[in-house]
Design an enzyme around this catalytic site. Structure first.
Site, mmCIF file in Angstrom:
data_model
loop_
_atom_site.group_PDB
_atom_site.id
_atom_site.type_symbol
_atom_site.label_atom_id
_atom_site.label_comp_id
_atom_site.label_asym_id
_atom_site.label_seq_id
_atom_site.Cartn_x
_atom_site.Cartn_y
_atom_site.Cartn_z
ATOM 1 N N CYS A 1 0.178 3.218 64.950
ATOM 2 C CA CYS A 1 1.278 3.553 65.264
ATOM 3 C C CYS A 1 1.834 5.382 66.104
ATOM 4 O O CYS A 1 1.871 5.806 66.801
ATOM 5 C CB CYS A 1 2.730 3.120 65.346
ATOM 6 N N ASN B 1 6.469 -3.531 70.886
ATOM 7 C CA ASN B 1 5.786 -2.343 70.215
ATOM 8 C C ASN B 1 4.187 -2.332 70.568
ATOM 9 O O ASN B 1 3.713 -3.642 70.235
ATOM 10 C CB ASN B 1 5.936 -2.402 68.593
ATOM 11 N N HIS C 1 8.553 6.659 68.072
ATOM 12 C CA HIS C 1 7.356 5.660 67.839
ATOM 13 C C HIS C 1 8.325 4.446 68.480
ATOM 14 O O HIS C 1 9.413 3.922 67.574
ATOM 15 C CB HIS C 1 6.441 5.299 66.558
HETATM 16 O O1 UT7 Z 1 4.848 -0.088 64.367
HETATM 17 C C1 UT7 Z 1 5.253 -0.556 63.015
HETATM 18 C C2 UT7 Z 1 4.730 -0.987 62.193
HETATM 19 N N1 UT7 Z 1 5.790 -2.522 62.802
HETATM 20 C C3 UT7 Z 1 6.581 -2.030 62.277
HETATM 21 O O2 UT7 Z 1 7.408 -1.067 62.370
HETATM 22 C C4 UT7 Z 1 8.332 -3.234 61.978
HETATM 23 C C5 UT7 Z 1 8.978 -3.073 61.193
HETATM 24 N N2 UT7 Z 1 9.999 -4.061 60.808
HETATM 25 C C6 UT7 Z 1 10.572 -4.849 61.369
HETATM 26 O O3 UT7 Z 1 10.543 -4.203 62.810
HETATM 27 C C7 UT7 Z 1 11.610 -5.809 60.463
HETATM 28 O O4 UT7 Z 1 11.380 -5.910 59.455
HETATM 29 C C8 UT7 Z 1 11.306 -6.993 61.783
HETATM 30 C C9 UT7 Z 1 11.349 -7.267 63.335
HETATM 31 C C10 UT7 Z 1 9.519 -7.089 61.522
HETATM 32 C C11 UT7 Z 1 11.689 -8.378 60.747
HETATM 33 O O5 UT7 Z 1 12.972 -8.032 60.952
HETATM 34 P P1 UT7 Z 1 13.880 -8.834 59.399
HETATM 35 O O6 UT7 Z 1 15.110 -7.993 59.865
HETATM 36 O O7 UT7 Z 1 13.166 -7.922 58.314
HETATM 37 O O8 UT7 Z 1 13.756 -10.065 59.424
HETATM 38 P P2 UT7 Z 1 13.210 -10.336 57.842
HETATM 39 O O9 UT7 Z 1 11.725 -10.422 57.985
HETATM 40 O O10 UT7 Z 1 13.814 -10.058 56.655
HETATM 41 O O11 UT7 Z 1 13.360 -11.611 57.871
HETATM 42 C C12 UT7 Z 1 14.708 -12.464 58.033
HETATM 43 C C13 UT7 Z 1 14.558 -13.664 58.488
HETATM 44 C C14 UT7 Z 1 13.917 -14.909 57.363
HETATM 45 O O12 UT7 Z 1 14.426 -16.192 57.022
HETATM 46 P P3 UT7 Z 1 15.202 -16.598 56.183
HETATM 47 O O13 UT7 Z 1 13.426 -16.106 54.616
HETATM 48 O O14 UT7 Z 1 16.102 -15.561 55.326
HETATM 49 O O15 UT7 Z 1 15.578 -17.711 55.666
HETATM 50 C C15 UT7 Z 1 12.796 -15.012 58.396
HETATM 51 O O16 UT7 Z 1 11.967 -16.199 58.150
HETATM 52 O O17 UT7 Z 1 14.423 -13.546 59.380
HETATM 53 C C16 UT7 Z 1 12.818 -14.817 59.851
HETATM 54 N N3 UT7 Z 1 12.508 -14.785 61.183
HETATM 55 C C17 UT7 Z 1 12.712 -14.928 62.257
HETATM 56 N N4 UT7 Z 1 14.060 -15.952 62.253
HETATM 57 C C18 UT7 Z 1 13.935 -16.152 64.277
HETATM 58 C C19 UT7 Z 1 11.404 -13.823 60.852
HETATM 59 N N5 UT7 Z 1 11.270 -13.678 62.337
HETATM 60 C C20 UT7 Z 1 11.636 -14.435 62.828
HETATM 61 C C21 UT7 Z 1 12.362 -14.406 64.269
HETATM 62 N N6 UT7 Z 1 12.381 -15.600 64.765
HETATM 63 N N7 UT7 Z 1 10.734 -13.910 64.640
#
Ligand code: UT7
Length: 332
Positions: A116, A287, A257
């Site tokens: 990125c 992204n 980004h």
């Molecule tokens: O370009 C550089 C590279 N990438 C990034 O910069 C990405 C950086 N990270 C992020 O943007 C975020 O961490 C994500 C968007 C990937 C995830 O968001 P989050 O708020 O950190 O969610 P999380 O991973 O803490 O997950 C929270 C909950 C989990 O469920 P439980 O364990 O609380 O029951 C996940 O299983 O949300 C669940 N979850 C989803 N639910 C619905 C994860 N993905 C999804 C989804 N839809 N697509």
């Protein structure tokens, strides 16, 4: 002592594939919801390339658009840098494929792998060749077809990424106040484990096993990357501003980004930047890795938010980890 010329952007082009994948479409593929995706990422839709359309196709189209905007012929180009983590193939480089597609018969080129942060790294690399006087016309292209390495059964990653490309032509600036004024980059390889594609390289060459184990897809610890990105986008922005004796008040536009709307917002807030000075377009494109910054630049330019003389701060964090920032005074 005569000052070295800076490298300025003289034209910008972009290419996003026409097919749109909405959050409603993703609801049919994985257990997710439009409200979760919008709330956690800001993304509403992303563009996805059709089968057979590769990174070099988007890159070549973006490059053609940039060249046509400034009336430059492809055979005038000296160097092509393609920033990507989704090359058409391991070799030849995507830059070679783009050179052939656009007919840049005099150019040499190479791919730059910094995920990125790729486009920001590309700007600073191009600027070195220009400021030494070695080269006059350099194409910097950020292009990724992330859909080719995303697992559409993994809701934690498939909702985030999209496909897209942007290209800029850089040339020497007679006025050293314009163009790329400074860059500040870092890498931190200890973060490699948090965002990577394990299969297909020399460590895990393609095999039935690597495919069965889904090693040809993006693997990400979202929370770890999120925390690092929020911290580093801010810290690196502060470093580059401070060493140029600037404060966020001096910046007309912040182009970060587009990884997650919450990351962009948190960084802007910590820098004290009001909404009018922050570009946000992740809602429409997701992204696109190396594509996000030129796509955001294109939106800002079209929307009349980027004018000659504006001081722009770029910031990116990506897999590696890679961190890239740059200060550029817009030249047209
Ligand atoms: O370009 C550089 C590279 N990438 C990034 O910069 C990405 C950086 N990270 C992020 O943007 C975020 O961490 C994500 C968007 C990937 C995830 O968001 P989050 O708020 O950190 O969610 P999380 O991973 O803490 O997950 C929270 C909950 C989990 O469920 P439980 O364990 O609380 O029951 C996940 O299983 O949300 C669940 N979850 C989803 N639910 C619905 C994860 N993905 C999804 C989804 N839809 N697509």
């Amino acid at each position: 002592m005569q000052k070295r010329p800076t490298a300025k952007i003289v034209a910008l082009g972009r290419c996003v594939p026409p097919r749109v994948l909405s959050n409603a479409d993703l609801e049919k593929l994985v257990e997710t919801s439009d409200s979760w995706i919008v709330e956690r990422t800001g993304i509403r839709e992303r563009h996805i390339a059709d089968p057979g359309v590769a990174t070099s196709d988007l890159a070549a189209q973006a490059a053609r658009e940039a060249l046509s905007k400034c009336g430059t012929r492809a055979d005038e180009i000296d160097l092509i840098i393609v920033c990507t983590v989704t090359p058409d193939m391991l070799f030849p480089s995507t830059a070679c494929l783009v050179q052939d597609k656009i007919g840049a018969s005099r150019a040499w080129g190479f791919d730059l792998s910094a995920a990125c942060s790729g486009f920001v790294y590309g700007l600073s690399v191009a600027a070195q060749f220009i400021s030494t006087g070695a080269l006059q016309k350099v194409l910097v292209i950020g292009s990724d077809v992330m859909s080719s390495i995303v697992n559409y059964q993994d809701r934690a990653t498939c909702v985030i990424f999209g496909d897209g490309a942007g290209a800029v032509l850089m040339e020497p600036s007679d006025d050293p106040e314009f163009g790329l004024l400074d860059f500040y980059h870092e890498i931190d390889g200890s973060g490699g484990q948090f965002l990577y594609m394990p299969g297909g390289g020399s460590l895990h060459p393609p095999s039935h096993e690597t495919v069965d184990r889904k090693m040809h897809y993006v693997h990400q610890d979202g929370q770890a990357v999120f925390k690092y990105a929020v911290r580093k986008m801010y810290e690196a922005s502060r470093v580059i501003l401070a060493r140029n004796r600037l404060t966020p008040n001096d910046i007309q536009l912040f182009i970060a980004h587009q990884a997650n709307l919450r990351i962009v917002n948190a960084t802007a807030e910590r820098l004290g930047l009001d909404d009018g000075r922050v570009v946000r377009n992740i809602q429409r494109f997701g992204n696109t890795t190396a594509g996000t910054i030129p796509l955001a630049m294109a939106d800002a330019l079209e929307g009349g938010r980027l004018k000659k003389g504006d001081l722009v701060l770029f910031a990116a964090v990506g897999a590696g980890y890679t961190v890239g920032t740059a200060l550029l005074r817009w030249a047209y």
